[in-house]
Motif scaffolding. Sequence first.
Motif, PDB file in Angstrom:
ATOM      1  N   GLU A 172      -3.256   8.776   7.356  1.00 18.76           N
ATOM      2  CA  GLU A 172      -2.540   7.507   7.535  1.00 18.76           C
ATOM      3  C   GLU A 172      -2.472   7.137   9.017  1.00 18.76           C
ATOM      4  N   HIS A 174      -1.654  13.460   2.928  1.00 17.58           N
ATOM      5  CA  HIS A 174      -2.078  12.102   3.250  1.00 17.58           C
ATOM      6  C   HIS A 174      -1.238  11.518   4.386  1.00 17.58           C
ATOM      7  N   ALA A 223       1.482   9.522  -4.775  1.00 18.34           N
ATOM      8  CA  ALA A 223       0.420   8.534  -5.032  1.00 18.34           C
ATOM      9  C   ALA A 223      -0.127   8.749  -6.452  1.00 18.34           C
ATOM     10  N   ARG A 224      -0.322  10.025  -6.819  1.00  8.78           N
ATOM     11  CA  ARG A 224      -0.854  10.352  -8.155  1.00  8.78           C
ATOM     12  C   ARG A 224       0.158  11.140  -8.980  1.00  8.78           C
ATOM     13  N   ASP A 257       5.134  12.239  -1.567  1.00  9.19           N
ATOM     14  CA  ASP A 257       4.022  11.303  -1.661  1.00  9.19           C
ATOM     15  C   ASP A 257       3.451  11.510  -3.061  1.00  9.19           C
ATOM     16  N   GLU A 279       3.376  16.527  -1.416  1.00 16.45           N
ATOM     17  CA  GLU A 279       2.441  15.595  -2.069  1.00 16.45           C
ATOM     18  C   GLU A 279       2.057  16.172  -3.425  1.00 16.45           C
ATOM     19  N   LYS A 306      -4.451   3.638  -7.789  1.00 16.58           N
ATOM     20  CA  LYS A 306      -5.337   4.791  -7.996  1.00 16.58           C
ATOM     21  C   LYS A 306      -5.714   4.821  -9.482  1.00 16.58           C
ATOM     22  N   ASN A 325       4.853   5.146   2.207  1.00 14.03           N
ATOM     23  CA  ASN A 325       5.160   6.449   2.806  1.00 14.03           C
ATOM     24  C   ASN A 325       5.779   6.289   4.193  1.00 14.03           C
ATOM     25  N   SER A 329       0.842  -1.207   0.000  1.00 11.77           N
ATOM     26  CA  SER A 329       0.000   0.000   0.000  1.00 11.77           C
ATOM     27  C   SER A 329       0.869   1.247   0.000  1.00 11.77           C
ATOM     28  N   GLY A 330       0.231   2.348  -0.378  1.00 11.01           N
ATOM     29  CA  GLY A 330       0.927   3.634  -0.359  1.00 11.01           C
ATOM     30  C   GLY A 330       1.159   4.106   1.069  1.00 11.01           C
ATOM     31  N   THR A 331       0.255   3.775   1.954  1.00  8.38           N
ATOM     32  CA  THR A 331       0.416   4.148   3.360  1.00  8.38           C
ATOM     33  C   THR A 331       1.703   3.530   3.914  1.00  8.38           C
TER      34      THR A 331
END
Length: 343
Positions: free
Chosen positions: A88, A83, A168-169, A166, A136, A197, A62, A57-59
């Motif tokens: 988190e 995030h 994520a995207r 971060d 982020e 995502k 990170n 996971s991204g959590t």
Amino acid sequence: MIDLRSDTVTRPTAGMRAAMASAEVGDDVYGDDPTINRLQASVAQQAGKQSGLFFPSGTQSNLAALMAHCGRGDEYIVGQQSHTYKYEGGGAAVLGSIQPQPLDHAADGSLPLASIRGAVKLVDPHFARTRLLALENTIGGKVLPAGYVLEAAALAREYGLGVHLDGARVFNAAVASKASLQDMCAPFDSVSICFSKGLGAPVGSMLVGDEALIERARRWRKVLGGGMRQAGVLAAACSYALEHHVDRLAEDHDNAAWLARALGEIGELEVLPHATNMVFVRIPDQDASALDSYLYEQGILIRSSYGGPSRLVMHLDVSRAQLETVVAAIKQFYLTRPSCVPQ
Ligand SMILES: *Cc1c(COP(=O)(O)O)cnc(C)c1O
């Protein structure tokens, strides 16, 4: 269902499932999974970093990154809406013994340079040791201005801080800015990237950085319970996503622009400036829950939030035709149930 709650809701496509079914696998805790090894090497190379490490996971990616940068009693500077800070579970503090120093964002999602400068602590036994700046991108769908990212990273280095993204995207940011992944990652020591995502994989994130940082993160990944075994089946989905689902993020961005325009024509709604794959809309509080249930009956899932704007997220499993259905349904709702806000 037409599901606009998040871009995490996508289902693996037939091609992705076929890639997963035929993946070569091995025990990744022993470094034996060829599909994971290939993905780690190729993402690291695309990002312009030495090494990559695959996470569930991204959590966790990170958190392992924060723990690789900071030790007990250290501090990281982060945004109030970031995030890693807000969404988190406070993991950096709870599991990493790392103190967050949250800062307010500017309207564009950035952390003002003067606030960062003001937050870096002197070396003094009264203070946590400031060690890291975490940004982020995208944040709330917005792409951080490229010039700002360079300035913030330079400022962090002036104080000897590490810099984590971060991301994520980050592929949404890259596609929206017509930049390469390497360009987006260059100012950072470490970047966490999600495949689950907009890229449409069911599971998986990648942390990239230099070898020493990734080795520290590998140890923390094991400690955090993220050492997976024959997880090449998951990495195969991520490789497939990288090959087939990056360029198409532009379609999500176009769809978001289209939806923002179409919803803007509905007088009861206030549409905020949209960015990448997200549209934010203020739905009057007294309508929100009735609209949610009305849409649910029409097979449309949104998550409206009281007080704040509701977020509608574009992804692989939402077509323009489905968005037309959504707009028609919202218009119908207001025709049959006029808002009690005086117009
Ligand atoms: C989704 C997300 C993550 C990681 O989430 P997981 O659900 O743990 O994979 C991290 N940062 C941002 C900005 C995200 O949107």
